[in-house]
Each structure stands twice: as structure tokens, then as C-alpha cells.
Scaffold this active site. Structure first.
Site, PDB file in Angstrom:
ATOM      1  N   GLU A 105     -30.598  66.447  98.966  1.00  0.00           N
ATOM      2  CA  GLU A 105     -30.521  67.894  98.875  1.00  0.00           C
ATOM      3  C   GLU A 105     -30.872  68.408  97.479  1.00  0.00           C
ATOM      4  O   GLU A 105     -30.615  67.746  96.474  1.00  0.00           O
ATOM      5  CB  GLU A 105     -29.126  68.368  99.276  1.00  0.00           C
ATOM      6  CG  GLU A 105     -28.880  68.094 100.744  1.00  0.00           C
ATOM      7  CD  GLU A 105     -27.533  68.583 101.244  1.00  0.00           C
ATOM      8  OE1 GLU A 105     -27.451  68.878 102.440  1.00  0.00           O
ATOM      9  OE2 GLU A 105     -26.584  68.671 100.464  1.00  0.00           O
TER      10      GLU A 105
ATOM     11  N   CYS B 185     -20.927  72.550  94.426  1.00  0.00           N
ATOM     12  CA  CYS B 185     -20.679  71.266  93.767  1.00  0.00           C
ATOM     13  C   CYS B 185     -19.858  70.375  94.664  1.00  0.00           C
ATOM     14  O   CYS B 185     -18.824  70.788  95.167  1.00  0.00           O
ATOM     15  CB  CYS B 185     -19.828  71.450  92.514  1.00  0.00           C
ATOM     16  SG  CYS B 185     -20.755  71.890  91.115  1.00  0.00           S
TER      17      CYS B 185
ATOM     18  N   CYS C  26     -30.945  72.537  90.977  1.00  0.00           N
ATOM     19  CA  CYS C  26     -30.058  71.373  90.937  1.00  0.00           C
ATOM     20  C   CYS C  26     -30.747  70.248  91.709  1.00  0.00           C
ATOM     21  O   CYS C  26     -31.017  70.374  92.899  1.00  0.00           O
ATOM     22  CB  CYS C  26     -28.738  71.779  91.574  1.00  0.00           C
ATOM     23  SG  CYS C  26     -27.520  70.489  91.473  1.00  0.00           S
TER      24      CYS C  26
ATOM     25  N   ASN D 131     -14.405  71.641  95.308  1.00  0.00           N
ATOM     26  CA  ASN D 131     -14.866  72.026  96.641  1.00  0.00           C
ATOM     27  C   ASN D 131     -14.399  70.961  97.614  1.00  0.00           C
ATOM     28  O   ASN D 131     -14.927  69.852  97.624  1.00  0.00           O
ATOM     29  CB  ASN D 131     -16.394  72.156  96.650  1.00  0.00           C
ATOM     30  CG  ASN D 131     -16.839  73.328  95.812  1.00  0.00           C
ATOM     31  OD1 ASN D 131     -16.374  74.447  95.983  1.00  0.00           O
ATOM     32  ND2 ASN D 131     -17.710  73.066  94.844  1.00  0.00           N
TER      33      ASN D 131
ATOM     34  N   CYS E  56     -16.784  58.430  93.106  1.00  0.00           N
ATOM     35  CA  CYS E  56     -15.673  59.260  92.629  1.00  0.00           C
ATOM     36  C   CYS E  56     -14.873  59.799  93.823  1.00  0.00           C
ATOM     37  O   CYS E  56     -15.446  60.161  94.846  1.00  0.00           O
ATOM     38  CB  CYS E  56     -16.199  60.426  91.794  1.00  0.00           C
ATOM     39  SG  CYS E  56     -17.121  59.873  90.359  1.00  0.00           S
TER      40      CYS E  56
ATOM     41  N   CYS F 117     -15.726  63.405  95.339  1.00  0.00           N
ATOM     42  CA  CYS F 117     -17.138  63.757  95.539  1.00  0.00           C
ATOM     43  C   CYS F 117     -17.627  63.238  96.885  1.00  0.00           C
ATOM     44  O   CYS F 117     -17.503  62.048  97.181  1.00  0.00           O
ATOM     45  CB  CYS F 117     -17.966  63.153  94.409  1.00  0.00           C
ATOM     46  SG  CYS F 117     -19.744  63.312  94.669  1.00  0.00           S
TER      47      CYS F 117
ATOM     48  N   CYS G 238     -24.684  57.643  96.179  1.00  0.00           N
ATOM     49  CA  CYS G 238     -24.272  57.303  94.812  1.00  0.00           C
ATOM     50  C   CYS G 238     -23.318  56.125  94.868  1.00  0.00           C
ATOM     51  O   CYS G 238     -22.443  56.067  95.734  1.00  0.00           O
ATOM     52  CB  CYS G 238     -23.592  58.494  94.141  1.00  0.00           C
ATOM     53  SG  CYS G 238     -23.104  58.154  92.426  1.00  0.00           S
TER      54      CYS G 238
HETATM   55  N1  SAH Z   1     -23.408  61.835  89.135  1.00  0.00           N
HETATM   56  C1  SAH Z   1     -23.482  62.824  88.136  1.00  0.00           C
HETATM   57  C2  SAH Z   1     -24.245  64.055  88.549  1.00  0.00           C
HETATM   58  C3  SAH Z   1     -24.010  64.556  89.923  1.00  0.00           C
HETATM   59  S1  SAH Z   1     -22.416  65.193  90.238  1.00  0.00           S
HETATM   60  C4  SAH Z   1     -22.096  63.190  87.646  1.00  0.00           C
HETATM   61  O1  SAH Z   1     -21.124  62.776  88.262  1.00  0.00           O
HETATM   62  O2  SAH Z   1     -22.015  63.843  86.616  1.00  0.00           O
HETATM   63  C5  SAH Z   1     -22.524  66.815  89.506  1.00  0.00           C
HETATM   64  C6  SAH Z   1     -21.175  67.448  89.215  1.00  0.00           C
HETATM   65  O3  SAH Z   1     -20.495  67.837  90.432  1.00  0.00           O
HETATM   66  C7  SAH Z   1     -20.247  66.487  88.499  1.00  0.00           C
HETATM   67  O4  SAH Z   1     -19.640  67.083  87.391  1.00  0.00           O
HETATM   68  C8  SAH Z   1     -19.242  66.171  89.569  1.00  0.00           C
HETATM   69  O5  SAH Z   1     -18.066  65.759  89.021  1.00  0.00           O
HETATM   70  C9  SAH Z   1     -19.141  67.471  90.330  1.00  0.00           C
HETATM   71  N2  SAH Z   1     -18.524  67.320  91.640  1.00  0.00           N
HETATM   72  C10 SAH Z   1     -18.626  66.272  92.476  1.00  0.00           C
HETATM   73  N3  SAH Z   1     -17.900  66.482  93.591  1.00  0.00           N
HETATM   74  C11 SAH Z   1     -17.325  67.705  93.459  1.00  0.00           C
HETATM   75  C12 SAH Z   1     -16.473  68.499  94.298  1.00  0.00           C
HETATM   76  N4  SAH Z   1     -16.092  68.075  95.502  1.00  0.00           N
HETATM   77  N5  SAH Z   1     -16.098  69.703  93.851  1.00  0.00           N
HETATM   78  C13 SAH Z   1     -16.523  70.149  92.648  1.00  0.00           C
HETATM   79  N6  SAH Z   1     -17.317  69.451  91.827  1.00  0.00           N
HETATM   80  C14 SAH Z   1     -17.722  68.234  92.214  1.00  0.00           C
HETATM   81 FE1  SF4 Z   2     -21.689  59.872  91.956  1.00  0.00          FE
HETATM   82 FE2  SF4 Z   2     -20.451  62.029  92.859  1.00  0.00          FE
HETATM   83 FE3  SF4 Z   2     -19.285  60.521  90.983  1.00  0.00          FE
HETATM   84 FE4  SF4 Z   2     -21.448  62.016  90.367  1.00  0.00          FE
HETATM   85  S1  SF4 Z   2     -19.444  62.782  91.008  1.00  0.00           S
HETATM   86  S2  SF4 Z   2     -21.062  59.862  89.815  1.00  0.00           S
HETATM   87  S3  SF4 Z   2     -22.602  61.906  92.313  1.00  0.00           S
HETATM   88  S4  SF4 Z   2     -19.770  59.869  93.082  1.00  0.00           S
END
Ligand code: SAH
Ligand code: SF4
Length: 390
Positions: A91, A344, A104, A301, A115, A118, A111
Site C-alpha cells: 500500500e 498509521c 507514504c 490505530n 512490533c 503494528c 515486515c
Molecule cells: N518500519 C518502519 C517504518 C514503517 S512504520 C518503522 O517502524 O519506523 C511507520 C510508523 O507507523 C512507525 O512509527 C510505526 O511505529 C507506526 N505505527 C505502526 N503501527 C501503528 C499503529 N497501529 N498505530 C499507529 N502507528 C503505528
Molecule cells: Fe515493521 Fe511495523 Fe515495526 Fe515498522 S512498526 S518495524 S513496519 S512491524
């Protein structure tokens, strides 16, 4: 198999031209046709030497991604779902604002970092995107939007590598793509308008500083190792002290810049006053000279499988106030495009997990940003202005 011209940065394309027996500067012409004018077909590149057009015909072309779906939010945010083959989809999100347009961009299908908060992370990892697949997102969005908005000048003014994937775990494809974004013969974006967001791949942060010191966002999410180990598993490999040192080294390559620390606000998990005080202490301990980092608080989110909930506004405000009172520049991200699952952490695309049993998430990630907020004013912490993110 034809060569995808979106795979090249200018240097690589110059070498390719030489290999074809053409002058290096032809690459600049090609770049302008492809990236500035959005032309796909070499036959349409009318001022290109006929000899070069003939050599390229049938062997090289611009290979776009197939659009599976396009959604437009009530707030103007646009999300494209691109097919990248083998059942994987990624996306890309466009976030329009008054004075800028931010794209974006995704760097991987899925990934591997995993996390907890995420949905891309919950999906697992399928594969790295190529330089051409990263660039195809920008190439398509820019030229599609120009057509839609009937504009001849640039629509996308900022790029954030905050889509699906950990960009610094796809370093060799990422850096040529960044170079194309910055190249004056292509998109000509300034270094500060291109942001790489990372969960903290320390060795690659060092390399990025040396190779292409664009703006850096670090996904922190916790002020101590115990909590960060749980939320961002990569912390077990590169702990906070190491990560903060790497941030300092990065800034040596990007003078007068600052690092944005992303902090996703999770109810009862990392949003308590004590966490805010710990965060202030962490930033003070590692700041080597003056202001070097700002904190961007992101409302979580939610998606069902996470088992986590968004912090209430009062917690976010209290947390922000503690930071601001301590002199830390703090912004709260405004969620954009959540009605189309483009916010996000909601970008899920559709990824086949090739690393472990695929547990499919219903929703997915990404977002826009934005500003709102307080600029630190030392002792009083009063609101003294609006801060632009990039
Ligand atoms: N992998 C990289 C870039 C992609 S994530 C990283 O982790 O930085 C981009 C941003 O979205 C990151 O700061 C991540 O922590 C945030 N993010 C991921 N899941 C989210 C969620 N469910 N709600 C809000 N922000 C989120
Ligand atoms: Fe990967 Fe999501 Fe963690 Fe970014 S926030 S490193 S996309 S798992």
C-alpha cells in the site's frame, strides 16, 4: 526479460547507457522523460537520440505496478493497493495538505520486525521490494495525481518511508530509490523532505548517514529497554543506549537537523506520566549538544489482533505537557485517512507470510502526519507556535 528503468539511480543509468555504447549524459535525458514527465515508452521520448531509442526498444521500459484498488478518504487522503506478484500486495498513501503533498511509501511486502502494535508486523514478512517497486509507487502517484488534479507542476513535495516494511532491512534497494527522489533530473526533493523511518537498525543507520543523509525518524515507542523489548522486538538486538548513540552519529552527517522520535500512544502500556519523565531523562542523557530530537506522539490505530487500545486524549495531552514542560519539542500526529484504513499502522496490503504461519490481519496501516502542537518553552511549557513536521 526487459530491464526496468525504474530500477536505476542516475549513476547506474549512466553506466547502462555506456554499456549500450551511448554517452553518459543520455541518462539525464532519460531520467527527465521518465520521472519528470511520466513517460513510459521510449518511442515517446522524442528528443532522445534515435540510436538510443532503437537500442532500448524491446529491452528496457518503465515497469509500473498493477493497481488492485484505489480508495479516497473524505479528508482527501488517497490509498492505492498495488499488486507485487505472487499474491502479495502493498500500500501507498497520499496525504494532501494545504502547502504540501506527502507520499507514504512501502519498502517491503510485510515486515520481519514484528512490533506488537503494528498490523504489518502481525502479518509477517514476505519479501523485500526492489528499487523499481519502491520508485514505481512515487512515479505512479505523482503522474496519476497530476492528471487527476490537472496540474503540470509537482504534486508530491514530501516522501516518508513509513508504509509497509522496515526500510533499513532493505538497504540496498532503498538507497538508489532515495537518490532518485533527491536527483534534480528526477524528483528533485530536498534531503529534508525525504524521511526514512526506522525501528532502529543501528548499523544501517550509520550507513545511511554516510550514503544518503535524508531526514530520519526513529520509532521509539518506549523509554526503557524492558518495555521496548516487548513492543519493538528489534530492541533485543540494538538496545536503547546503542540506538541513541547511533542517532547522535547520524546527526554528525546531517548538521542542523534533528531526529524525530515516533511514539505510538498505547493505553496503560507506555502512556503514563512516569513514561514521559523517563523519556525526558533518556533524551537529556543522550543529547550531546542543544536540541537534537523532537517527539511525535502518534495516537494508536487499533486492530483487533493487537489486544491494545488507543490512549485517551487526556493521557496524550498530559504526556505531551510533561515533555513540553521539560523543553522537549513535541507534536501530536493527526490521523488521516482512517476511514479507508490508510492511517498509521493500518496498512496491511495483502501479504503472504513466507517466514511463519500466516495469520491474517483484518486491517492495516499507514498515515499521514501532522502537526498540531506545542513547541517547548522551557520552564513554562506554554504553547508558542505551530510546528511543521518536515
Ligand atoms: N518500519 C518502519 C517504518 C514503517 S512504520 C518503522 O517502524 O519506523 C511507520 C510508523 O507507523 C512507525 O512509527 C510505526 O511505529 C507506526 N505505527 C505502526 N503501527 C501503528 C499503529 N497501529 N498505530 C499507529 N502507528 C503505528
Ligand atoms: Fe515493521 Fe511495523 Fe515495526 Fe515498522 S512498526 S518495524 S513496519 S512491524
Amino acid at each position: 526479460m526487459t530491464v526496468n528503468l525504474l530500477d536505476f539511480d542516475l549513476e547506474a543509468l549512466s553506466v547502462y547507457c555506456e554499456q549500450l555504447g551511448e554517452k553518459r549524459f543520455r541518462a539525464k535525458q532519460l531520467f527527465r522523460w521518465i520521472h519528470q514527465r511520466g513517460v513510459r515508452n521510449v518511442d515517446d521520448m522524442t528528443d532522445l537520440a534515435k540510436s538510443l531509442r532503437e537500442k532500448l526498444r524491446g529491452v528496457a521500459s518503465v515497469t509500473p505496478l498493477t493497481v488492485n484498488a484505489r480508495h479516497e478518504s473524505g479528508d482527501g487522503t488517497i490509498k492505492w493497493l498495488f499488486d507485487v506478484g505472487n499474491g502479495d500486495a502493498i500500500e501507498t498513501v497520499f496525504i494532501p495538505e494545504e502547502n504540501r503533498g506527502t507520499l507514504c511509501v512501502s519498502s517491503q511486502a510485510g515486515c520481519a520486525v514484528g512490533c506488537r502494535f503494528c498490523s504489518t508486523g502481525h502479518q509477517g514478512f514476505s519479501r523485500n521490494l526492489s528499487t523499481g517497486e519502491i520508485m514505481a509507487q512515487l512515479w505512479f502517484a505523482e503522474h496519476d495525481l497530476r492528471k487527476q488534479l490537472k496540474r503540470s507542476e509537482r504534486v508530491i513535495t514530501n516522501v516518508v518511508m513509513m508504509g509497509m516494511g522496515e526500510p533499513l532491512q532493505n538497504y540496498s534497494a532503498l538507497v538508489p530509490a532515495l537518490r532518485v527522489m533527491l536527483d534534480d533530473h528526477a524528483y528533485g526533493l530536498s534531503r529534508r523532505r525525504v524521511t526514512v523511518s526506522t525501528s532502529g537498525v543501528v548499523p544501517m543507520m550509520d550507513r545511511l548517514g554516510e550514503d544518503c543523509a535524508v531526514a530520519l525518524a526513529v520509532s521509539l515507542h518506549a523509554p526503557n529497554d524492558l518495555l521496548r523489548n516487548d513492543l519493538v522486538p528489534l530492541n533485543k538486538k540494538y538496545a536503547l543506549a546503542e540506538l541513541m548513540d547511533a542517532c547522535n552519529r547520524y546527526l554528525a552527517h546531517a548538521p542542523r537537523d534533528f531526529i524525530t522520535f515516533e511514539y505510538c500512544m498505547l493505553d496503560g502500556v507506555n502512556d503514563q506520566p512516569d513514561h514521559a519523565h523517563q523519556l525526558v531523562a533518556l533524551m537529556r542523557e543522550h543529547a550531546t549538544g542543544g536540541v537534537w530530537g523532537k517527539v511525535n506522539l502518534i495516537p494508536f490505530n487499533p486492530f483487533p489482533a493487537s489486544g491494545l487500545t488507543r490512549s485517551p486524549d487526556t493521557s496524550v495531552r498530559n504526556f505531551a505537557k510533561i515533555l513540553v514542560d521539560a523543553g522537549v519539542v513535541t507534536t501530536v500526529r493527526k490521523t488521516r485517512g482512517d476511514d479507508i484504513d490508510a492511517a498509521c499502522g493500518q496498512l496491511a496490503g495483502d501479504v503472504k507470510d513466507r517466514t511463519r504461519a500466516a495469520e491474517r490481519m483484518a486491517r492495516r496501516r499507514i498515515t499521514g502526519d501532522q502537526p498540531l502542537v506545542f513547541v517547548a518553552n522551557g520552564r513554562t511549557g506554554s504553547k508558542i507556535g505551530l510546528l511543521q513536521e518536515h
